[in-house]
Design an enzyme around this catalytic site. Structure first.
Site, short mmCIF file in Angstrom:
data_model
loop_
_atom_site.label_atom_id
_atom_site.label_comp_id
_atom_site.label_asym_id
_atom_site.label_seq_id
_atom_site.Cartn_x
_atom_site.Cartn_y
_atom_site.Cartn_z
N CYS A 122 44.73 33.23 -25.66
CA CYS A 122 43.41 32.62 -25.89
C CYS A 122 43.20 32.33 -27.37
O CYS A 122 42.62 31.30 -27.73
CB CYS A 122 42.29 33.54 -25.40
SG CYS A 122 41.96 33.46 -23.64
N CYS A 209 44.44 32.16 -15.23
CA CYS A 209 43.53 33.28 -15.45
C CYS A 209 42.22 33.12 -14.68
O CYS A 209 41.22 33.77 -15.01
CB CYS A 209 43.23 33.41 -16.95
SG CYS A 209 44.72 33.62 -17.94
N CYS A 232 37.11 34.84 -23.65
CA CYS A 232 38.31 34.27 -24.25
C CYS A 232 38.40 34.52 -25.74
O CYS A 232 39.43 34.25 -26.35
CB CYS A 232 38.37 32.77 -23.99
SG CYS A 232 37.01 31.89 -24.73
S1 SF4 Z 1 42.49 31.68 -20.31
FE1 SF4 Z 1 44.60 32.37 -19.89
S2 SF4 Z 1 45.95 30.59 -20.03
FE2 SF4 Z 1 43.94 30.05 -20.96
S3 SF4 Z 1 44.22 30.39 -23.11
FE3 SF4 Z 1 43.36 32.29 -22.29
S4 SF4 Z 1 45.11 33.58 -21.66
FE4 SF4 Z 1 45.88 31.48 -22.07
#
Ligand code: SF4
Length: 245
Positions: A122, A209, A232
């Site tokens: 993220c 996710c 996030c």
């Molecule tokens: S939500 Fe999941 S796939 Fe998207 S940036 Fe974050 S960890 Fe990566």
């Protein structure tokens, strides 16, 4: 940099507490355009705002910079919805992402990072690209799609407040709306929305996710399901987000 004091912002916020979201957006457009921005992940709330903003752009002749943080892991349905908004309303919704494509990022990291270290994923795929946008000094203000009833952290959001991280004004036109206000607006106005909502996904992020939720579960229960992660990093770092980011 905005030139508002904290008491200016408090007064502006209090005065707008009973305004409709459209009137709040009209004020934001007339006050800050073209140095006005909005990040959207095309959550239901963001879709309402995009519909209103398209009408206001036509009414006022003012414009803003709308962007989507493109992690490389968005659902195809989300990217198709961006196309739909651009076609239906003539909006330009910019994709902003990391300088490394998803393929380059995975190659450099020996595969996907999200299964082992979603915080790092993220950070690189969302937080850094957002910082990159902000460092271009495009905005004096930006619009978010948050509602006060979404989380305890959002319960105290003003209609107008300061984004302390970047020293710009933050406008939250839907702070007073409920989830049912959002869906009534979408249905009454034939606003496009992500079809995943009809398949049990109330909050939609990246496909690795995000899971569908069961009836009665919290709206964000499908985000990073099975891990302790709930945000996030954009929310905590910037204390702001368009819904769904
Ligand atoms: S939500 Fe999941 S796939 Fe998207 S940036 Fe974050 S960890 Fe990566």
């Amino acid at each position: 940099m905005d030139s508002y004091t904290d008491s200016d912002l408090k007064r502006l916020s209090d005065e707008r507490e009973d305004w409709s979201p459209r009137d709040i957006l009209r004020w934001a457009m007339e006050t800050f355009s073209p140095r006005l921005g909005m990040a959207t992940a095309f959550g239901a709330e963001g879709c309402c705002l995009l519909h209103m903003l398209a009408g206001l752009r036509d009414d006022t002749g003012k414009d803003l910079y709308i962007f989507n943080l493109d992690t490389g892991y968005q659902f195809p349905e989300t990217l198709a919805l961006r196309d739909r908004f651009q076609e239906k309303y003539g909006l330009t919704i910019h994709l902003e992402g990391h300088s490394q494509s998803q393929e380059e990022w995975e190659a450099a990291n020996g595969g996907p990072v999200w299964p082992q270290d979603p915080d790092r994923c993220c950070h690189f795929r969302k937080v850094l690209p957002l910082r990159g946008v902000m460092e271009r000094n495009l905005f004096d203000a930006w619009i978010t799609a948050i509602r006060r009833d979404q989380t305890p952290q959002r319960a105290t959001a003003g209609i107008v407040e300061r984004d302390k991280k970047f020293g710009i004004v933050k406008v939250n036109p839907l702070a007073n709306w409920t989830k049912s206000d959002v869906w009534k607006f979408i249905l009454d106005n034939d606003v496009p929305y992500n079809p995943l909502h009809d398949r049990g996904y109330p909050s939609i992020g990246c496909w690795p996710c995000t899971k569908a939720v069961r009836p009665g579960e919290d709206d964000r229960a499908g985000r990073w399901s099975g891990s302790q992660k709930t945000e996030c990093g954009i929310h905590t770092e910037l204390h702001v987000s368009g819904s769904g980011i």
